[in-house]
Motif scaffolding. Structure first.
Motif, PDB file in Angstrom:
ATOM      1  N   LEU A  76       8.180   5.163 -10.103  1.00 46.69           N
ATOM      2  CA  LEU A  76       7.453   3.899 -10.097  1.00 46.69           C
ATOM      3  C   LEU A  76       6.585   3.835 -11.351  1.00 46.69           C
ATOM      4  O   LEU A  76       5.603   4.553 -11.473  1.00 46.69           O
ATOM      5  N   GLU A  77       6.995   2.985 -12.294  1.00 42.98           N
ATOM      6  CA  GLU A  77       6.251   2.826 -13.552  1.00 42.98           C
ATOM      7  C   GLU A  77       4.981   2.023 -13.356  1.00 42.98           C
ATOM      8  O   GLU A  77       3.940   2.343 -13.916  1.00 42.98           O
ATOM      9  N   SER A  78       5.115   0.939 -12.588  1.00 44.60           N
ATOM     10  CA  SER A  78       3.941   0.102 -12.337  1.00 44.60           C
ATOM     11  C   SER A  78       4.181  -0.728 -11.085  1.00 44.60           C
ATOM     12  O   SER A  78       5.318  -0.945 -10.672  1.00 44.60           O
ATOM     13  N   ILE A  79       3.070  -1.174 -10.517  1.00 47.91           N
ATOM     14  CA  ILE A  79       3.138  -2.013  -9.324  1.00 47.91           C
ATOM     15  C   ILE A  79       1.982  -2.998  -9.394  1.00 47.91           C
ATOM     16  O   ILE A  79       0.893  -2.645  -9.866  1.00 47.91           O
ATOM     17  N   ALA A  80       2.253  -4.219  -8.958  1.00 46.87           N
ATOM     18  CA  ALA A  80       1.210  -5.240  -8.975  1.00 46.87           C
ATOM     19  C   ALA A  80       1.349  -6.118  -7.744  1.00 46.87           C
ATOM     20  O   ALA A  80       2.455  -6.352  -7.250  1.00 46.87           O
ATOM     21  N   ASP A  81       0.214  -6.599  -7.262  1.00 43.64           N
ATOM     22  CA  ASP A  81       0.183  -7.553  -6.162  1.00 43.64           C
ATOM     23  C   ASP A  81      -0.007  -8.933  -6.780  1.00 43.64           C
ATOM     24  O   ASP A  81      -1.068  -9.242  -7.319  1.00 43.64           O
ATOM     25  N   LEU A  82       1.047  -9.739  -6.744  1.00 51.11           N
ATOM     26  CA  LEU A  82       1.006 -11.089  -7.304  1.00 51.11           C
ATOM     27  C   LEU A  82       0.822 -12.088  -6.166  1.00 51.11           C
ATOM     28  O   LEU A  82       1.797 -12.619  -5.649  1.00 51.11           O
ATOM     29  N   GLU A  87       0.821  -1.211   0.000  1.00 48.97           N
ATOM     30  CA  GLU A  87       0.000   0.000   0.000  1.00 48.97           C
ATOM     31  C   GLU A  87       0.856   1.262   0.000  1.00 48.97           C
ATOM     32  O   GLU A  87       0.576   2.213  -0.732  1.00 48.97           O
ATOM     33  N   GLU A  88       1.896   1.268   0.828  1.00 45.69           N
ATOM     34  CA  GLU A  88       2.784   2.430   0.866  1.00 45.69           C
ATOM     35  C   GLU A  88       3.536   2.595  -0.452  1.00 45.69           C
ATOM     36  O   GLU A  88       3.724   3.716  -0.927  1.00 45.69           O
TER      37      GLU A  88
END
Length: 154
Positions: A114-120, A10-11
């Motif tokens: 930060l280009e992208s972020i994902a929760d895998l 989240e942060e």
């Protein structure tokens, strides 16, 4: 500049599409270049022979491109302190282009977005656009996307 503190998905995701920070300057020395040449067995004169390099295309020795890439994790740690981790994995590099040689004695710094972020399924995959800037040079040494996997504690 104070380090950004990140302790969870989240942060981290609060920076999606944004600049996270810029590192302090780091001077690239001939000793670093020589040690890198020894470690990688790349002893090309453009890197390790200051006398011959005076008459070369840059007037000085230049850092190996991969040496400048190798300092990216160190410079990233000067920008962000990632806490609450079980483990971090360097997952990959995408779109790397070496645009400008880094001559010995140059100061470089890292700009990270930060280009992208994902929760895998509980693992944070963060893709950072990094730019290695060279002091007093309008053209960066390189631009790339670094991909990290962060396993945060629950």
């Amino acid at each position: 500049m104070d380090k950004v503190i990140i302790g969870s998905y989240e942060e981290f995701s609060a920076f999606d599409g944004k600049l996270i920070g810029i590192s302090p300057w780091l001077t690239i020395t001939q000793d670093q270049i020589n040690q890198f040449a020894d470690a990688t067995l790349d002893h090309q004169w453009i890197h390790i022979d200051p006398e011959k390099a005076k008459s070369g295309p840059f007037g000085k020795t230049i850092a190996h491109g991969y040496l400048t890439l190798s300092v990216a994790p160190y410079l990233w740690q000067q920008i962000a302190e990632i806490r609450n981790l079980k483990m971090m994995i360097n997952y990959g590099i995408e779109k790397l282009r070496f645009n400008q040689p880094v001559v010995v004695g140059s100061e470089v710094r890292l700009k990270a977005e930060l280009e992208s972020i994902a929760d895998l399924r509980g693992v944070t995959k963060a893709q950072l656009k990094i730019t290695l800037e060279i002091k007093d040079n309008p053209k960066p040494a390189y631009v790339a996307s670094l991909v990290f996997l962060y396993h945060f504690e629950s």
